[in-house]
Design a protein around this motif. Structure first.
Motif, PDB file in Angstrom:
ATOM      1  N   ASN A 223       3.477 -10.806   1.531  1.00 55.11           N
ATOM      2  CA  ASN A 223       2.403 -11.708   1.918  1.00 55.11           C
ATOM      3  C   ASN A 223       2.373 -11.797   3.449  1.00 55.11           C
ATOM      4  O   ASN A 223       3.412 -11.928   4.089  1.00 55.11           O
ATOM      5  CB  ASN A 223       2.685 -13.088   1.318  1.00 55.11           C
ATOM      6  N   PRO A 224       1.164 -11.725   4.083  1.00 60.84           N
ATOM      7  CA  PRO A 224      -0.189 -11.775   3.526  1.00 60.84           C
ATOM      8  C   PRO A 224      -0.882 -10.414   3.406  1.00 60.84           C
ATOM      9  O   PRO A 224      -2.122 -10.370   3.429  1.00 60.84           O
ATOM     10  CB  PRO A 224      -0.913 -12.633   4.538  1.00 60.84           C
ATOM     11  N   ILE A 225      -0.140  -9.330   3.292  1.00 58.36           N
ATOM     12  CA  ILE A 225      -0.785  -8.015   3.227  1.00 58.36           C
ATOM     13  C   ILE A 225      -1.796  -7.932   2.081  1.00 58.36           C
ATOM     14  O   ILE A 225      -2.972  -7.611   2.302  1.00 58.36           O
ATOM     15  CB  ILE A 225       0.264  -6.892   3.138  1.00 58.36           C
ATOM     16  N   PRO A 226      -1.392  -8.227   0.820  1.00 58.43           N
ATOM     17  CA  PRO A 226      -2.362  -8.065  -0.277  1.00 58.43           C
ATOM     18  C   PRO A 226      -3.525  -9.051  -0.219  1.00 58.43           C
ATOM     19  O   PRO A 226      -4.669  -8.679  -0.512  1.00 58.43           O
ATOM     20  CB  PRO A 226      -1.512  -8.272  -1.536  1.00 58.43           C
ATOM     21  N   VAL A 227      -3.244 -10.308   0.148  1.00 59.28           N
ATOM     22  CA  VAL A 227      -4.328 -11.293   0.121  1.00 59.28           C
ATOM     23  C   VAL A 227      -5.353 -11.002   1.209  1.00 59.28           C
ATOM     24  O   VAL A 227      -6.564 -11.191   1.009  1.00 59.28           O
ATOM     25  CB  VAL A 227      -3.783 -12.734   0.213  1.00 59.28           C
ATOM     26  N   LYS A 228      -4.928 -10.494   2.360  1.00 56.37           N
ATOM     27  CA  LYS A 228      -5.909 -10.151   3.393  1.00 56.37           C
ATOM     28  C   LYS A 228      -6.757  -8.963   2.948  1.00 56.37           C
ATOM     29  O   LYS A 228      -7.968  -8.941   3.184  1.00 56.37           O
ATOM     30  CB  LYS A 228      -5.204  -9.855   4.725  1.00 56.37           C
ATOM     31  N   TRP A 229      -6.136  -8.004   2.274  1.00 61.56           N
ATOM     32  CA  TRP A 229      -6.916  -6.873   1.767  1.00 61.56           C
ATOM     33  C   TRP A 229      -7.908  -7.357   0.700  1.00 61.56           C
ATOM     34  O   TRP A 229      -9.065  -6.929   0.686  1.00 61.56           O
ATOM     35  CB  TRP A 229      -5.996  -5.798   1.189  1.00 61.56           C
ATOM     36  N   ALA A 230      -7.452  -8.253  -0.181  1.00 63.98           N
ATOM     37  CA  ALA A 230      -8.332  -8.785  -1.225  1.00 63.98           C
ATOM     38  C   ALA A 230      -9.516  -9.527  -0.619  1.00 63.98           C
ATOM     39  O   ALA A 230     -10.665  -9.390  -1.074  1.00 63.98           O
ATOM     40  CB  ALA A 230      -7.540  -9.722  -2.145  1.00 63.98           C
TER      41      ALA A 230
ATOM     42  N   LEU B 115       1.039  -5.733  13.344  1.00 61.21           N
ATOM     43  CA  LEU B 115       2.341  -5.105  13.182  1.00 61.21           C
ATOM     44  C   LEU B 115       3.447  -6.138  13.433  1.00 61.21           C
ATOM     45  O   LEU B 115       3.283  -7.037  14.252  1.00 61.21           O
ATOM     46  CB  LEU B 115       2.490  -3.947  14.172  1.00 61.21           C
ATOM     47  N   PRO B 116       4.549  -6.029  12.666  1.00 61.87           N
ATOM     48  CA  PRO B 116       4.931  -4.897  11.823  1.00 61.87           C
ATOM     49  C   PRO B 116       4.311  -4.870  10.429  1.00 61.87           C
ATOM     50  O   PRO B 116       4.631  -3.990   9.636  1.00 61.87           O
ATOM     51  CB  PRO B 116       6.452  -5.058  11.710  1.00 61.87           C
ATOM     52  N   LEU B 117       3.431  -5.815  10.103  1.00 63.65           N
ATOM     53  CA  LEU B 117       2.699  -5.729   8.840  1.00 63.65           C
ATOM     54  C   LEU B 117       1.581  -4.698   8.987  1.00 63.65           C
ATOM     55  O   LEU B 117       1.018  -4.527  10.068  1.00 63.65           O
ATOM     56  CB  LEU B 117       2.112  -7.080   8.455  1.00 63.65           C
ATOM     57  N   THR B 118       1.261  -4.042   7.894  1.00 66.33           N
ATOM     58  CA  THR B 118       0.217  -3.017   7.879  1.00 66.33           C
ATOM     59  C   THR B 118      -0.749  -3.295   6.740  1.00 66.33           C
ATOM     60  O   THR B 118      -0.455  -4.068   5.831  1.00 66.33           O
ATOM     61  CB  THR B 118       0.836  -1.615   7.699  1.00 66.33           C
ATOM     62  N   VAL B 119      -1.904  -2.646   6.792  1.00 69.31           N
ATOM     63  CA  VAL B 119      -2.904  -2.806   5.732  1.00 69.31           C
ATOM     64  C   VAL B 119      -2.314  -2.339   4.398  1.00 69.31           C
ATOM     65  O   VAL B 119      -1.506  -1.404   4.349  1.00 69.31           O
ATOM     66  CB  VAL B 119      -4.175  -2.007   6.086  1.00 69.31           C
ATOM     67  N   LEU B 120      -2.731  -2.983   3.314  1.00 70.44           N
ATOM     68  CA  LEU B 120      -2.219  -2.680   1.976  1.00 70.44           C
ATOM     69  C   LEU B 120      -2.251  -1.185   1.689  1.00 70.44           C
ATOM     70  O   LEU B 120      -3.260  -0.509   1.905  1.00 70.44           O
ATOM     71  CB  LEU B 120      -3.066  -3.422   0.936  1.00 70.44           C
ATOM     72  N   ALA B 121      -1.135  -0.674   1.171  1.00 68.95           N
ATOM     73  CA  ALA B 121      -1.027   0.750   0.859  1.00 68.95           C
ATOM     74  C   ALA B 121      -2.048   1.148  -0.208  1.00 68.95           C
ATOM     75  O   ALA B 121      -2.339   0.380  -1.133  1.00 68.95           O
ATOM     76  CB  ALA B 121       0.382   1.068   0.365  1.00 68.95           C
ATOM     77  N   ASP B 122      -2.580   2.360  -0.091  1.00 72.70           N
ATOM     78  CA  ASP B 122      -3.615   2.850  -1.005  1.00 72.70           C
ATOM     79  C   ASP B 122      -3.200   2.735  -2.466  1.00 72.70           C
ATOM     80  O   ASP B 122      -4.037   2.469  -3.337  1.00 72.70           O
ATOM     81  CB  ASP B 122      -3.946   4.314  -0.700  1.00 72.70           C
TER      82      ASP B 122
END
Length: 291
Positions: free
Chosen positions: A248-255, A268-275
């Motif tokens: 968190n918050p990688i998936p919720v931001k992508w959603a 960074l160091p967080l990145t956009v949700l993996a494909d």
């Protein structure tokens, strides 16, 4: 005392990592419209770990201005330095925050006595209602119930966000703290059960994408409508699980990007949700009727 769904608000960002103030207004307005009980600004979900000191306060101030007193604002002001936590809390209060949310000090792993002294020092220094925040999976530091019991009589310490997902611990806390001390869930997957045990609400990641549904879930739980609450929780469970397939918050931001609410910016160091997780999160949104 706040009762209901408190959103752990994301901090929207542009692709270059700058805060997207227009999108921040948009998501705040979403919660004002859909029954969120309070807004938590710049906690874990708001990327407090990567905002610098001035940005941290600027986001809190921006949310307070946009909310304009319509619901409470809970400012994330925790730090692993007691001095810094005091200063952040003082400045959030001066900016107009209604509450502060204080995470246990991370990385330096204080003792239980150190935790007691840390939170007591903040509460002594700043006259604002303060909510403790225990999330050992993120901080490496677990505040035991016995330490909470030492703090509950301080007039400025009014609640705890218990994010372990341990319902036995939640029950123990609820049964042993004063009636005017609020126990909130910090774990969407178990939140309704904590509320049914006597908790006062949920500080929620899922509320970023489903504010009306989370507000309704908390209402049902607080009213003791057990069957209806558990039925709605079952419907929302895909979100509660898939919004944590990465940190968190990688998936919720992508959603939220998938829903057209914010851009893809994350620091960074967080990145956009993996494909590989896109379809999982997308399907969870579809199952809940959000896209």
């Amino acid at each position: 005392m706040i009762r209901g769904s408190i959103v752990a608000l994301v901090t929207p960002m542009h692709a270059n990592g700058d805060v997207d103030w227009e999108a921040l207004d948009k998501v705040v307005d979403l919660h004002l419209k859909h029954g969120t009980a309070a807004i938590g600004a710049v906690g874990t979900t708001g990327e407090s770990a990567t905002l610098d000191y001035d940005e941290h306060l600027d986001v809190i101030k921006h949310v307070i201005k946009r909310v304009d007193g319509r619901i409470p604002v809970v400012a994330g002001t925790g730090a692993n330095s007691t001095h810094e936590a005091i200063e952040l809390t003082r400045r959030a209060k001066n900016a107009g925050a209604d509450y502060s949310l204080l995470v246990t000090p991370y990385y330096n792993k204080p003792s239980q006595e150190g935790l007691y002294q840390h939170f007591k020092a903040i509460a002594d220094a700043v006259d604002i209602p303060q909510i403790l925040y225990n999330v050992p999976s993120r901080t490496g530091c677990d505040m035991k119930p016995e330490t909470v019991y030492r703090l509950v009589d301080h007039p400025n310490i009014v609640g705890i966000k218990e994010a372990t997902g341990d319902l036995e611990r939640a029950r123990q806390l609820i049964e042993n703290v004063p009636a005017d001390f609020a126990v909130y869930s910090g774990d969407d997957a178990t939140a309704i059960e904590l509320i049914l045990l006597g908790g006062q609400g949920n500080i929620s990641v899922t509320a970023n994408v489903a504010p009306a549904e989370m507000a309704e879930l908390c209402r049902l739980g607080l009213e003791g409508q057990v069957e209806a609450a558990r039925a709605l929780q079952h419907k929302l469970m895909p979100l509660h699980t898939k919004l944590f397939v990465e940190a968190n918050p990688i998936p919720v931001k992508w959603a939220m990007h998938e829903m057209g609410l914010i851009g893809l910016g994350i620091r960074l160091p967080l990145t956009v949700l993996a494909d590989e997780y896109h379809e999982d999160v997308r399907n969870a949104l579809r199952q809940c009727g959000l896209i």
